[in-house]
Design an enzyme around this catalytic site. Structure first.
Site, PDB file in Angstrom:
ATOM      1  N   CYS A 164       0.806  -1.223   0.000  1.00 61.16           N
ATOM      2  CA  CYS A 164       0.000   0.000   0.000  1.00 61.16           C
ATOM      3  C   CYS A 164       0.837   1.269   0.000  1.00 61.16           C
ATOM      4  O   CYS A 164       0.298   2.370  -0.167  1.00 61.16           O
ATOM      5  CB  CYS A 164      -0.927   0.004   1.211  1.00 61.16           C
ATOM      6  SG  CYS A 164      -1.780  -1.553   1.446  1.00 61.16           S
ATOM      7  N   HIS A 304      -3.351   7.703   5.992  1.00 58.56           N
ATOM      8  CA  HIS A 304      -3.551   6.394   5.355  1.00 58.56           C
ATOM      9  C   HIS A 304      -4.967   5.902   5.669  1.00 58.56           C
ATOM     10  O   HIS A 304      -5.671   5.449   4.784  1.00 58.56           O
ATOM     11  CB  HIS A 304      -2.495   5.416   5.863  1.00 58.56           C
ATOM     12  CG  HIS A 304      -2.421   4.144   5.094  1.00 58.56           C
ATOM     13  ND1 HIS A 304      -2.229   4.116   3.728  1.00 58.56           N
ATOM     14  CD2 HIS A 304      -2.514   2.841   5.487  1.00 58.56           C
ATOM     15  CE1 HIS A 304      -2.209   2.849   3.310  1.00 58.56           C
ATOM     16  NE2 HIS A 304      -2.375   2.066   4.364  1.00 58.56           N
ATOM     17  N   GLU A 315      -1.892   4.651  13.581  1.00 53.98           N
ATOM     18  CA  GLU A 315      -1.589   5.902  12.879  1.00 53.98           C
ATOM     19  C   GLU A 315      -1.854   7.108  13.786  1.00 53.98           C
ATOM     20  O   GLU A 315      -1.085   8.071  13.796  1.00 53.98           O
ATOM     21  CB  GLU A 315      -2.415   5.990  11.601  1.00 53.98           C
ATOM     22  CG  GLU A 315      -1.972   7.080  10.658  1.00 53.98           C
ATOM     23  CD  GLU A 315      -2.646   6.986   9.300  1.00 53.98           C
ATOM     24  OE1 GLU A 315      -2.228   7.726   8.406  1.00 53.98           O
ATOM     25  OE2 GLU A 315      -3.597   6.195   9.133  1.00 53.98           O
ATOM     26  N   LYS A 336     -10.444   7.313   1.981  1.00 57.15           N
ATOM     27  CA  LYS A 336     -10.666   5.938   1.533  1.00 57.15           C
ATOM     28  C   LYS A 336     -12.133   5.493   1.589  1.00 57.15           C
ATOM     29  O   LYS A 336     -12.504   4.535   0.911  1.00 57.15           O
ATOM     30  CB  LYS A 336      -9.786   4.981   2.327  1.00 57.15           C
ATOM     31  CG  LYS A 336      -8.319   5.038   1.900  1.00 57.15           C
ATOM     32  CD  LYS A 336      -7.484   3.979   2.587  1.00 57.15           C
ATOM     33  CE  LYS A 336      -6.073   3.915   2.016  1.00 57.15           C
ATOM     34  NZ  LYS A 336      -5.259   5.091   2.277  1.00 57.15           N
ATOM     35  N   HIS A 341      -9.743   1.460  -0.764  1.00 52.12           N
ATOM     36  CA  HIS A 341      -8.282   1.390  -0.593  1.00 52.12           C
ATOM     37  C   HIS A 341      -7.694   0.963  -1.934  1.00 52.12           C
ATOM     38  O   HIS A 341      -7.801  -0.196  -2.332  1.00 52.12           O
ATOM     39  CB  HIS A 341      -7.928   0.399   0.504  1.00 52.12           C
ATOM     40  CG  HIS A 341      -6.484   0.444   0.911  1.00 52.12           C
ATOM     41  ND1 HIS A 341      -5.507   1.064   0.150  1.00 52.12           N
ATOM     42  CD2 HIS A 341      -5.833  -0.068   1.996  1.00 52.12           C
ATOM     43  CE1 HIS A 341      -4.336   0.937   0.745  1.00 52.12           C
ATOM     44  NE2 HIS A 341      -4.509   0.256   1.865  1.00 52.12           N
ATOM     45  N   PHE A 400       1.703  -3.398   3.961  1.00 55.94           N
ATOM     46  CA  PHE A 400       2.044  -4.721   4.469  1.00 55.94           C
ATOM     47  C   PHE A 400       3.555  -4.929   4.327  1.00 55.94           C
ATOM     48  O   PHE A 400       4.181  -4.474   3.373  1.00 55.94           O
ATOM     49  CB  PHE A 400       1.328  -5.811   3.669  1.00 55.94           C
ATOM     50  CG  PHE A 400      -0.135  -5.981   4.010  1.00 55.94           C
ATOM     51  CD1 PHE A 400      -0.700  -5.366   5.117  1.00 55.94           C
ATOM     52  CD2 PHE A 400      -0.947  -6.783   3.215  1.00 55.94           C
ATOM     53  CE1 PHE A 400      -2.039  -5.537   5.424  1.00 55.94           C
ATOM     54  CE2 PHE A 400      -2.286  -6.964   3.518  1.00 55.94           C
ATOM     55  CZ  PHE A 400      -2.829  -6.342   4.623  1.00 55.94           C
TER      56      PHE A 400
END
Length: 413
Positions: A164, A304, A315, A336, A341, A400
């Site tokens: 991502c 994010h 976050e 998002k 996403h 990830f």
């Protein structure tokens, strides 16, 4: 240290809520969500049956039919976004400039749709059923390769694959290439097209995606107490990054200046983020130091903000760790719930949103934030967009594998 300044002089995107920056921006401010029931394949038996699909897209508006047949869908999106960015930048690539113009476009997964189709063809017909274009259609670097072929860009060319964070890392690396003097202009961003049976099924198996199938537009809930996972999106975002003097000399319109880039690793787990946000905090701090500013100068963070229980809490902790008391004055929001996403394209599309925020002094709100999580206690701009005089904006992406990236932009002066 290099004194070269790098600006954004063009922006192009293909997204679930718009195929140009103006349509995209207006839909963000209107609170439009692109998340709907998946209609591309039969989702019977899938725990998640929703996604933010790209609609009303005709690849032949951007590349020829013959070329399109030799590209995966993620490359279709990338080439379209790059052509839109080229036109937005009013850029004519002359032969004598080719060696000084490069491309750096990432993808988290690449041509998974091609992989699925070719595997089925081999199962049915054996190895003779495979297309000679299988490998070049599937590999993630082909978006970057095809854009360079399309425009004749012979400068630095690459692809960052960091889940991502792929697009944000790609933009950061393109920024560094120009700053080092290896190019004067770079097309940079990311592309993804993973709304396929295997793509959706794989994330369902991880239990990473929302299962709120009866309310698609309400499913993605960044920073909300009732969040239960992310929702897949797709598309591409490409930005034209340009050395400032080069841009001024050709009379380019300048949207913003990129002033800082930071990247780090959690070094912890394949998919689980550091719960205290140490890795993300390091990327933020690195970007702030690279920009040569104080943390208190950042006005807004385009987060994010995936809508997963672990990411949003981590976050928030990372922001508080870096910004301290200033975190209470910061505006923080996630787009998002509108775009889904977009994985390897997310960072580029979110940097475009950040740039539009900077230009318009307006922050898009976080959709579906209805029940605040007591542990996520920052100003996430719920309810409606917020007007604010913005000078400096940070956009971050967390992938990830523990990959973290942060980019900082400033109003151009």
């Amino acid at each position: 240290m290099s004194t070269r300044r790098i600006v954004i002089s063009g922006m192009g995107l293909v997204s679930p809520v718009g195929h140009n920056k103006d349509e995209f921006w207006n839909n963000l401010l209107a609170g439009k969500s692109g998340i709907k029931m998946i209609d591309r394949f039969d989702t019977t038996g899938f725990s998640t049956r929703i996604a933010a699909q790209v609609e009303n897209f005709n690849v032949q508006d951007y590349v020829s039919r013959a070329e399109a047949r030799r590209m995966d869908r993620f490359v279709h999106y990338a080439c379209a976004a790059a052509r839109i960015a080229l036109e937005d930048a009013n850029l004519q690539i002359e032969k004598e400039q080719e060696n000084r113009i490069g491309v750096w476009v990432g993808s988290g997964i690449g041509g998974i749709e091609t992989f699925e189709k070719q595997f089925l063809a081999m199962q049915k017909k054996g190895v003779g059923g495979l297309s000679p274009f299988f490998i070049p259609m599937m590999i993630p670097n082909m978006a970057s390769g095809q854009i360079s072929i399309m425009f004749g860009c012979k400068g630095p060319n690459g692809c960052t694959v960091t889940a991502c964070a792929s697009a944000s890392h790609s933009i950061g690396e393109a920024f560094e290439i120009i700053r080092r003097g290896k190019a004067d202009l770079m097309f940079a961003g990311g592309a993804e097209a993973s709304i396929t049976p295997l793509g959706i099924g794989g994330f369902c198996a991880m239990k990473a995606t929302s299962s709120r199938n009866d309310e698609p537009e309400k499913a993605c809930r960044p920073f909300d107490l009732d969040r239960d996972g992310f929702v897949m999106g797709e598309g591409a975002g490409i930005l034209v990054l340009e050395e400032m003097e080069h841009a001024l000399e050709r009379g380019a319109k300048i949207y913003a200046e990129i002033i800082g880039y930071g990247c780090s690793a959690d070094a912890l787990h394949m998919v689980q983020p550091d719960s205290e946000g140490n890795g993300a905090a390091m990327a933020f701090q690195m970007a702030i130091g690279d920009a040569g500013i104080k943390a208190e100068e950042v006005d807004y963070i385009n987060a994010h903000g995936t809508g997963t229980p672990l990411n949003d809490l981590m976050e928030s902790r990372a922001i508080k760790k870096v910004f301290g008391d200033h975190s209470k004055q910061l505006l923080v929001s996630s787009i998002k719930a509108s775009t889904g996403h977009m994985l390897g394209a997310a960072g580029a599309v979110e940097l475009i949103a950040s740039t539009l925020s900077l230009l318009n002094n307006k922050v898009p709100h976080t959709l579906n934030l209805e029940t605040p999580d007591p542990e996520c206690d920052l100003d996430y701009v719920p309810g409606q967009p917020r007007e604010k005089d913005l000078q400096v904006v940070l956009s971050d992406s967390l992938g990830f594998g523990g990959h973290n990236a942060a980019l900082i932009i400033r109003k151009f002066k």
